[in-house]
Structures are given as C-alpha cells and as structure tokens.
Design an enzyme around this catalytic site. Structure first.
Site, short mmCIF file in Angstrom:
data_model
loop_
_atom_site.label_atom_id
_atom_site.label_comp_id
_atom_site.label_asym_id
_atom_site.label_seq_id
_atom_site.Cartn_x
_atom_site.Cartn_y
_atom_site.Cartn_z
N GLU A 163 0.85 -1.21 -0.01
CA GLU A 163 -0.13 -0.03 0.11
C GLU A 163 0.87 1.43 -0.16
OE1 GLU A 163 -3.48 -0.05 2.39
OE2 GLU A 163 -4.13 -2.00 1.80
N GLU A 372 -5.79 -8.61 0.15
CA GLU A 372 -6.32 -8.41 1.59
C GLU A 372 -7.66 -7.94 1.27
OE1 GLU A 372 -4.38 -5.45 4.29
OE2 GLU A 372 -2.57 -6.12 3.56
C1 BGP Z 1 -4.27 -2.65 5.34
C2 BGP Z 1 -2.92 -3.09 5.87
C3 BGP Z 1 -3.00 -3.99 7.01
C4 BGP Z 1 -4.03 -4.44 7.98
C5 BGP Z 1 -5.24 -3.83 7.20
C6 BGP Z 1 -6.58 -3.66 8.20
O1 BGP Z 1 -4.34 -1.40 4.92
O2 BGP Z 1 -2.08 -3.35 4.70
O3 BGP Z 1 -1.53 -4.06 7.42
O4 BGP Z 1 -3.82 -3.96 9.24
O5 BGP Z 1 -5.45 -2.66 6.45
O6 BGP Z 1 -6.37 -2.37 8.75
P1 BGP Z 1 -6.66 -2.16 10.18
O7 BGP Z 1 -5.66 -2.90 10.98
O8 BGP Z 1 -6.28 -0.67 10.37
O9 BGP Z 1 -7.84 -2.55 10.53
#
Ligand code: BGP
Length: 471
Positions: A163, A372
């Site tokens: 990201e 993801e």
């Molecule tokens: C994405 C990241 C992850 C993960 C996910 C969920 O943007 O790549 O590392 O954390 O988001 O986000 P959060 O943990 O803030 O809910």
C-alpha cells in the site's frame, strides 16, 4: 447459483510480519520504527509478542493445511534480514523464513511474499531519514536482492511495497511523513523515492528469480459520486486519481500520468525527478497487481475556495471520529447512506470489490490476486469456548460472490487471500479489532496462552475451498 472459479485458483489468507510474528528481539532482529510507534498507547498496540507466529508457525501452517489452503501471503521483516548497516545479512533471520517457506511448500501452500510492510529498521530510518533520502534506494535494493537470492528458488510470487499509495495518503499515520507542515509538497518527493525502490525491486526480481513474478499492492477504495451531478462524477474520478490511480498508472505504464503532472504544476510542486530515474522506471515491468480492498468511499465536488483538509485519522479507534479529506476544487469525501459500516466506520460494501476488479481489468489488463479483504470486529471467546463470527462469514461470502462475478466478466483474478489467517494486531487498534479465521487467545492488556481456536468462519472457509468457491 454461485459463479465458478478457475481451476487452479489460489485460496489462502494474509498477514504481515510486525502484526503477527512477535519475537521482536529474538535471533538478531533489530528494532523497527513500527515497534517504537507501537509502544505508544493508542492507536497502536505493543507488537513484541503479537500472535507469536514466530514460535507457532508450524502449528499455524498445519491449521492452514487442514483448511485446504493453497496460498499464504505474508511479509518478510527487513530488520530480521539486515539488523544493521554492516552489509552482512543475519543468518538466523534468513533461517526463520527458510523454515516457514519450506513448511508451507511441504504442505502444498504457495507462498506470496511482501518485501516491505511498514517495518523499517530503526538504523535505516536514522541513516536515511526514513524515505526522505535517496540513500535508502541502495539499502532497499540490497535487502530485496538478498531475499530474492535466498528464497527465490521457492518463492515465485513477490509483492514489493504494501500500500505505497496509502502510506503517502495517510503519511502521518503510517509513519512515512516526518514534517507534517510541509507534507503537502514533500509527499511527492518521498513517493518518487519509494517508486525508485519499487522499480529496482521489480528489475532485481526478474534478474534473480527464475520464473519470478512481482507486483505492487495498492490499497484500493473505490469512490462513488455522491450524486448524478457531473461535478460530483468528476470529483469521484479525482478522488480515485489522488488516492490510488496515479500509483496504479505509474506501476502499469511506468510513467507519471497527466493528472499528477498537472496537479504538481498547479500547486508548484517539484517531485525531484533526476536524470536517469525515468529510464530506470521504464525497465520495471510488473507482472500482476496485488489488491487490498475492504471498503468504498463517496466523493462530492469541493468548492475551490474551501479549506484544505488532509485525510483524517481515526486515532482514537472510536466510531464517528473519522475526519474526511477536502482537496479544494478537486474532491471532498462524504458518507454513504446506502451502506452499513463496521465499528470503525468502514463501509461494508462487497460490491466495491466487483467494481474495482472490473475497473482494474479495464485499465490495466493484468492478472490480479486479492492480497487483503476482511472484516474487523471486537471479539472474545464465548461461554462455549468458541467464536461465532457470522458477520465475518457474511462479509467474506458476499465478497467471494462478487469476485466470482468479476471473474466471469473478464477480470483475471488468480487468488483470494483475505486478511487475516489468525487474529493479529490491527494497524491502528491492536487486538481490539480482530480479523482472523482463527482466534488467538490473548488481549492487548494481558498476554494469555496464545492458544489457536478456530472460529466459525474457519470451518465455513474450509468448505468454500473444498468446493472451489461453489459454497
Ligand atoms: C491494510 C494493511 C494491513 C491491515 C489492514 C487492516 O491497509 O495493509 O496491514 O492492518 O489494512 O487495517 P486495520 O488493521 O487498521 O484495521
């Protein structure tokens, strides 16, 4: 009837080193910037133990195997491989990933490996002022080349920087921005340096890994226009440009697009592109896109004389604390009355997944793998010792359905790796916001026995995999 998935579709899940591994001071791992952040209270949580995957990895891989996984996306921790600037890699760090990779492959699971997921070694940060100094380009190149040489005989799918777009867009939160007052202009210099790191990684992968494939992992959030007003439509397009499309265009076409060049000119921004940079970029032909997608957003027209507002940070982790960005004359974000949201204000919108897979297919015609997608929730063990996560099942099920439709419509998606396999630390909310198919018995306040407990979603996902998405 459910859409059908391709025969060798990869079914798995996703994680990142600093969020899952723990063991931050073991076997020679050096401190990372994210460790220091996580020592502060909110919005971070102590990552020194996390899910302790470092010690539980064999058990975790067995659980993946039992669920029928054919892929697993994880990241390598730079501070395990290069704990200092001596130029000598840490063999114990290399050993850990060799063991994990062998364990996966022995169990029929294809590794998909991210090279950088927010855990910059403190020594790199000190030496190169984070991503601000071009000296980081060689340090990053040395690190990724070591990974390709050590693991490239078995790892064929690589992701360069997680990201990158979100790291720039949310610069203050994700640790990339060091001087908030000048971030508005600095971000483009920093981004250019990251682009050069990305480009060199792509080139090195093709040089060193036989049959190696590499791509970027944009954090994708489709923007819908608030209304049929043409100005809102353009605002939504602008929002997609400024938060993701300029990165995707850069990665796919290997040049900066017209929109960002005009934006730089209008705002008197110099991204410090030097002779030779774009020749290097031109050689970095990506093979696929990793896709991270959780939600959608809405944009509306923004008056040119309105006040600039950076994208807001939900720092407290509480609902209702999200500050929407406003880029005068470009776009303003607003809410969506048509979709529900999670406890963290994230829109629950599986259709967004189909929207963006079609969008990416139409723009770039490249293969894609979902790296993801997931549902974050407050969770505790029930009295029956189980976790009944119906909301997560519903979310994943609807997303899988939408992915299937996008594939039928022509999107070349070759795998689905939702976030996350076991519970792990949320970027901003520790264990308070859980995503796993497998519960980890621990909390941010007390480290418990870290037992792995399959949630209902684990059993459900196992059937999905067994039926190749038909269930
Ligand atoms: C994405 C990241 C992850 C993960 C996910 C969920 O943007 O790549 O590392 O954390 O988001 O986000 P959060 O943990 O803030 O809910």
């Amino acid at each position: 009837e459910n859409p059908t998935f391709p025969k060798d579709f990869l079914w798995g899940a996703s994680s990142a080193a600093w969020q899952v591994e723990g063991a931050v001071a073991e076997d020679g791992r050096a401190p990372a910037i994210i460790d220091l952040n996580s020592k502060k209270k909110k919005p971070y949580a102590d990552n020194s133990i996390a899910s302790d995957h470092y010690h539980f990895y064999k058990e975790d891989v067995q659980l993946m195997k039992e669920a029928g996984f054919t892929s697993y996306r994880f990241s390598i921790a730079w501070p395990r491989i290069y704990p200092d600037n001596s130029g000598v890699p840490n063999q114990l760090g290399i050993d850990f990933y060799n063991n994990l990779i062998d364990e996966l492959i022995d169990n029929g699971i294809t590794p998909i490996v991210t090279l950088y997921h927010y855990d910059m070694p403190v020594w790199v940060d000190k030496e190169f002022n984070g991503w601000y100094d071009r000296g980081i380009i060689d340090a990053f190149d040395q690190y990724v080349r070591t990974c390709f040489n050590e693991f490239g005989d078995r790892v064929k799918y690589w992701l360069a920087i997680n990201e990158q777009n979100m790291q720039i867009v949310y610069g203050d939160w994700l640790g990339v921005c060091k001087y908030p007052e000048t971030w508005f202009k600095d971000k483009w210099k920093v981004n250019h340096i990251m682009n050069l790191c990305h480009s060199k990684a792509v080139i090195a992968c093709h040089e060193l890994v036989e049959g190696g494939k590499i791509g970027p992992v944009p954090g994708m959030v489709p923007f819908y226009p608030e209304s049929a007003n043409p100005q809102d439509q353009i605002a939504a397009m602008n929002a997609e440009e400024l938060t993701e499309k300029i990165w995707n265009d850069f990665n796919a076409n290997r040049e900066y697009n017209g929109f960002i060049k005009r934006y730089w000119k209008e705002h008197d921004i110099d991204p410090d592109i030097r002779p030779g940079d774009m020749e290097l970029v031109a050689q970095a032909e990506i093979d696929f896109f990793g896709i991270n997608c959780y939600r959608s957003n809405v944009a509306k027209a923004s008056p040119a004389d309105s006040e600039y507002q950076e994208i807001g940070l939900n720092k407290s982790g509480e609902k209702g604390n999200f500050v929407y960005p406003n880029y005068p004359g470009i776009f303003e974000q607003t809410n969506n009355p048509f979709v529900e949201t999670t406890d963290w204000d994230w829109e629950i919108d599986p259709v967004a997944m189909r929207y963006l897979l079609r969008y990416m297919e139409d723009h770039y015609h490249l293969p894609m793998v979902i790296t993801e997608n997931g549902y974050g929730a407050h969770e505790t063990l029930g009295e029956d010792g189980k976790v009944h996560d119906e909301e997560r099942i519903k979310f994943l099920k609807e997303n899988i359905y939408q992915i299937g439709l996008a594939i039928e419509d022509g999107a070349k998606v070759f795998g689905y790796n939702p976030w996350s396999f076991t519970d792990l630390l949320s970027t901003g909310n520790g264990m308070a916001k859980r995503y796993g198919l497998v519960y980890i018995n621990t909390t941010d306040e007390d480290v418990l026995d870290l037992k792995r407990i399959k949630k209902d979603s684990y059993y459900w996902y196992k059937e999905v995999i067994a039926s190749n998405g038909a269930k």
